[in-house]
Design a protein around this motif. Sequence first.
Motif, PDB file in Angstrom:
ATOM      1  N   CYS A   7       0.838  -1.392  -0.033  1.00 48.29           N
ATOM      2  CA  CYS A   7      -0.015  -0.137  -0.113  1.00 48.29           C
ATOM      3  C   CYS A   7       1.047   1.305   0.205  1.00 48.29           C
ATOM      4  N   LEU A   8       0.829   2.042  -0.823  1.00 48.56           N
ATOM      5  CA  LEU A   8       1.562   3.292  -1.156  1.00 48.56           C
ATOM      6  C   LEU A   8       0.640   4.513  -0.601  1.00 48.56           C
ATOM      7  N   TRP A   9       0.846   5.393   0.297  1.00 46.70           N
ATOM      8  CA  TRP A   9       0.493   6.391   1.008  1.00 46.70           C
ATOM      9  C   TRP A   9       0.753   7.888   0.208  1.00 46.70           C
ATOM     10  N   PHE A  10      -0.546   8.413  -0.094  1.00 51.04           N
ATOM     11  CA  PHE A  10      -0.266   9.829  -0.666  1.00 51.04           C
ATOM     12  C   PHE A  10      -1.365  10.732  -0.245  1.00 51.04           C
ATOM     13  N   SER A  11      -1.144  12.006  -0.341  1.00 49.67           N
ATOM     14  CA  SER A  11      -1.840  13.110   0.112  1.00 49.67           C
ATOM     15  C   SER A  11      -2.717  13.530  -1.005  1.00 49.67           C
ATOM     16  N   VAL A  75      11.931   0.926   2.238  1.00 44.92           N
ATOM     17  CA  VAL A  75      11.103   0.112   1.418  1.00 44.92           C
ATOM     18  C   VAL A  75      11.289   0.974  -0.006  1.00 44.92           C
ATOM     19  N   SER A  76      11.757   0.017  -0.906  1.00 40.55           N
ATOM     20  CA  SER A  76      11.924   0.461  -2.188  1.00 40.55           C
ATOM     21  C   SER A  76      11.478  -0.110  -3.286  1.00 40.55           C
ATOM     22  N   PHE A  77      11.260  -0.013  -4.550  1.00 35.63           N
ATOM     23  CA  PHE A  77      11.033  -0.771  -5.483  1.00 35.63           C
ATOM     24  C   PHE A  77      12.002  -0.969  -6.762  1.00 35.63           C
ATOM     25  N   GLY A 112       8.173  11.082  -4.026  1.00 32.29           N
ATOM     26  CA  GLY A 112       9.012  10.528  -2.978  1.00 32.29           C
ATOM     27  C   GLY A 112       9.198   8.973  -2.858  1.00 32.29           C
ATOM     28  N   VAL A 113       8.566   8.494  -3.758  1.00 34.26           N
ATOM     29  CA  VAL A 113       8.702   6.871  -3.582  1.00 34.26           C
ATOM     30  C   VAL A 113      10.238   6.444  -4.401  1.00 34.26           C
TER      31      VAL A 113
END
Length: 162
Positions: A7-11, A75-77, A112-113
Motif C-alpha cells: 500500500c502506497l500512501w499519498f496525500s 522500502v523501495s521498488f 517521494g517513492v
Amino acid sequence: MSKISPCLWFSGEAEEAANLYVSLLPDSRIEKIQRNPIDGPAGKAGTVLVVDFTLAGQSYMALNGGMKMEYTHAVSFKIDCADQAEVDRLWDALLANGGKAEHCGWLKDRYGVSWQIVPTVLVEYVGGADKAGAQRAMQAMLGMVKLDIEGLKHAYEGKSAA
C-alpha cells in the motif's frame, strides 16, 4: 492474486501516481478506483480514496490518506531492466516533473517513492566468477548515479571506459 499487496500512501496524488506507474511496465493496469463516500480526513466525498492497480503482475493499493507521509529507502521498488534503453526510459520517466536522482541506480520519483533501476546483468558483473572483475564492477557502480551497462562491463573486464 497475491495475499499481500503493498500500500502506497499519498496525500491526494494516488490516482495520478498509479496512472504513471502502470504506464511504465507491461502487465500493468488500474483495477479499481474507490471514492470517498463522505467528507473525511482523506478528502471530500467523491474524491479518490483508493486505487487498486497491478504493476508488472503485482497487486498494489494507492491510498489518499489525507496527511503527507514521507517515504524512506527502507522500502523501495526494484525494476530489473533487460538493456540500457529500458534503464534510460524508466529512469527518465520516474525522474520527470520533480524526481530526484540519487546514486547506484536509486532515485526518488516526484511523489517521494524510492526506486532502484537495475540492469539484470548487474549480478553477472558484481557477482561474477572473476573476483577482481567483480570488485572493479562494484567500484564502478558505486561511482555511478544511473547505472551504465557498458561502464559496468568495461570495469568487469578491466578495460578503460573509452
